[in-house]
Design a protein around this motif. Sequence first.
Motif: not given
Length: 279
Positions: A62-73, A95-107
């Motif tokens: 499984v390929d993924v694209f993952h940008l970890p969240a800021r602490p507590g987000q 765009a999600m990461h700029e707002r502090g959120l983590g983002f994980l997209a699944v292929e």
Amino acid sequence: MIRIKRVLMVFFSVVALGYLGLMGGMFAIQRSILFPAPRGPQQAPPEGPGFRRLTPPGGPVVDVFHLPARPGQPTVVHFHGNGEQLQWLVDLGEAMHERGLGFLAVEYPGYGTNPGTPTEQGIYQAAEVALAELRAQGVKPESTVLSSHSMGGGPAVEMARRGHGARLVLTAPFTSVVDMANLAFPFLPTRLLVRDPFDNASKAPGIDIPVLIFHGDRDVVIPVEMGQRMGRLFPRATMEVVPGGGHNDLLTRTYPVLVDRIAAFARGEPAVPVSRGGP
């Protein structure tokens, strides 16, 4: 009279055989219609910050694209539409990461450079692999927001049903593949033919978490009425119709506002709706 009967028998036999042939043909090619993975030259897995290839023992690649969240987000786990692929989600993730959120997209299997053939169960397996990796990194279900566009609503709803997220975002969702097939082929017994039903409507009443639904009122692929129906089926859903929004251009039409709305929802914050609600 006997000749007329013979002619009618031959005629109806030909019609019946043609109908059966049509049914068989649709059964055989339906996955190429449901999963029109973007075609291109085969290449190595995506490279760059955030891209990873997961190879669990005994599980699918499984390929993924993952940008970890800021602490507590929270982390948004996103499932794309059937005509998209992982590499196209970088802007949304950033765009999600700029707002502090983590983002994980699944292929999905058979998409991008993922091996395999896309099926409903195969996509669920890929989602489970990606979510298991997220758990291994310390992100718990209560900090996970499941998100989707179009067909991605299938795995998002199923993962919510399995308890993998605390919130759910559906963009341009459908009720089921059977319902979609009925719209396109009303003359066929689609309930008997569909191999990957993605029956979101039957699962919705049992998913008791906050749900946010967006649907464009000019969507010509999935009728807005399906999104509105899904909004009525979930126990705790907010359904918002996006005026002028289509299907594939929904995010681009309302992009900054929509991402802000999703980010606020992911954090459990009150937000001003981007549109009028559905009936």
